[in-house]
Design an enzyme around this catalytic site. Structure first.
Site, mmCIF file in Angstrom:
data_model
loop_
_atom_site.group_PDB
_atom_site.id
_atom_site.type_symbol
_atom_site.label_atom_id
_atom_site.label_comp_id
_atom_site.label_asym_id
_atom_site.label_seq_id
_atom_site.Cartn_x
_atom_site.Cartn_y
_atom_site.Cartn_z
ATOM 1 N N HIS A 78 -33.759 31.681 -56.843
ATOM 2 C CA HIS A 78 -33.525 30.641 -57.049
ATOM 3 C C HIS A 78 -35.040 30.226 -57.495
ATOM 4 O O HIS A 78 -34.965 28.987 -58.259
ATOM 5 C CB HIS A 78 -32.360 29.461 -56.435
ATOM 6 N N GLU A 130 -31.693 26.499 -58.164
ATOM 7 C CA GLU A 130 -32.929 26.521 -59.474
ATOM 8 C C GLU A 130 -33.223 25.048 -60.164
ATOM 9 O O GLU A 130 -33.909 25.064 -60.355
ATOM 10 C CB GLU A 130 -32.857 27.884 -59.789
ATOM 11 N N SER A 222 -21.538 31.232 -57.238
ATOM 12 C CA SER A 222 -22.282 31.606 -57.970
ATOM 13 C C SER A 222 -21.914 31.496 -59.499
ATOM 14 O O SER A 222 -21.215 31.068 -59.775
ATOM 15 C CB SER A 222 -22.222 32.815 -58.032
ATOM 16 N N SER A 223 -23.304 30.723 -59.912
ATOM 17 C CA SER A 223 -23.491 29.840 -61.117
ATOM 18 C C SER A 223 -22.854 31.086 -61.933
ATOM 19 O O SER A 223 -21.707 31.478 -63.557
ATOM 20 C CB SER A 223 -23.876 29.453 -62.186
#
Ligand code: SF4
Length: 282
Positions: A78, A130, A222-223
């Site tokens: 990230h 991120e 988790s995106s």
């Protein structure tokens, strides 16, 4: 009763190259040193994190970094904000930088835009590692939003550059861009969604339509897991989100079902194979 399920794993699923790179780097050092600090979860997948912890990976929070000296610390895919590099230098910490090259390139682009004094908007998840790293390139001046509704209460500059977190949905990004242009803003939009995610957006619909049931495997944090799960569900409503084999239930299936397994860019292949075995044993 035997279920006799026909199970296929999506061959495009499994770790993206950014995650493979970070985990390879971690395993190499773990094999040599027996332990390694990592800033935040190395990957948004609890099962994989546990596997690496058992090899000596020590996950630390940002607040702990300030108290650490003379150690090696891994930066995950990230990426990090400039502040982290500064602390590392002060504390004689050796950073093992596994920031994904795609994220690093985006950080550089955002920094360059910021240096030219352009206003910046980032479509990304609040608090995501991120996004913190990206915003850090702008001295935290960029406006971050995860939903266009948030922008209704904010006074936006007339002209700005729009960026996206690498794992956001491509469709959403373009609809946001159109909406902002419709509202009369002068928008320079940069689609900075990683191709490892946006290509999956395109291929997954074809995969999931071939099956009676879809088991989508991902960590809850988790995106891109959330984005890809939505893609599966839209194209095959009989999609189940699970994080590990314990989440499976026989009642999800009918005998002789054709079952497809897919996952996020942070879902290890070994976990999907384990799930396949469980399903085949039903
Ligand atoms: S999804 Fe793309 S940007 Fe993110 S770690 Fe993987 S390869 Fe890098």
């Amino acid at each position: 009763m035997e279920y006799n399920l026909q199970v296929t794993i999506d061959s495009d699923s499994g770790f993206c190259f950014g995650v493979v790179y970070a985990i390879d780097m971690a395993e190499e050092i773990l094999a040599e040193d027996g332990y390694l600090y990592c800033l935040g979860d190395i990957v948004h997948n609890d099962e994989e994190v546990e596997r690496l912890k058992s090899k000596g990976l020590k996950i630390i929070e940002h607040s702990q970094l300030e108290y650490l000296h003379n150690e090696k610390v891994l930066i995950r895919a990230h990426g990090e904000a400039p502040e982290t590099y500064k602390i590392a230098l002060q504390n004689n910490i050796t950073l093992i930088d596994a920031s994904c090259p795609v994220v690093l390139k985006l950080q550089n682009r955002i920094k360059t835009t910021h240096d030219t004094k352009e206003k910046i908007l980032i479509f990304g998840k609040h608090g995501h590692a991120e996004v913190i790293g990206l915003q850090g390139q702008t001295n935290n001046e960029a406006i971050v939003f995860q939903d266009i509704k948030e922008l209704e209460d904010v006074e936006l500059p007339q002209k700005f550059t729009l960026y996206s977190q690498t794992t956001k949905s491509t469709d959403k990004f373009y609809s946001i861009k159109d909406e902002l242009i419709n509202r009369g803003y002068d928008v320079k939009a940069n689609d900075t969604i990683c191709r490892q995610v946006s290509n999956r957006d395109k291929d997954l619909p074809d995969f999931v339509k071939k099956f009676d049931k879809i088991v989508f495997v991902s960590g809850k944090k988790s995106s891109n897991g959330k984005v890809l799960y939505e893609v599966c569900r839209k194209n095959n409503p009989a999609t189940y989100f699970i994080s590990n084999p314990e989440d499976l239930e026989k009642s999800m299936f009918n005998p002789n079902d054709k079952v497809g397994i897919a996952g996020a860019t942070s879902t290890p292949m070994w976990l999907m194979e384990e799930i396949k075995k469980v399903l085949e044993a039903y």
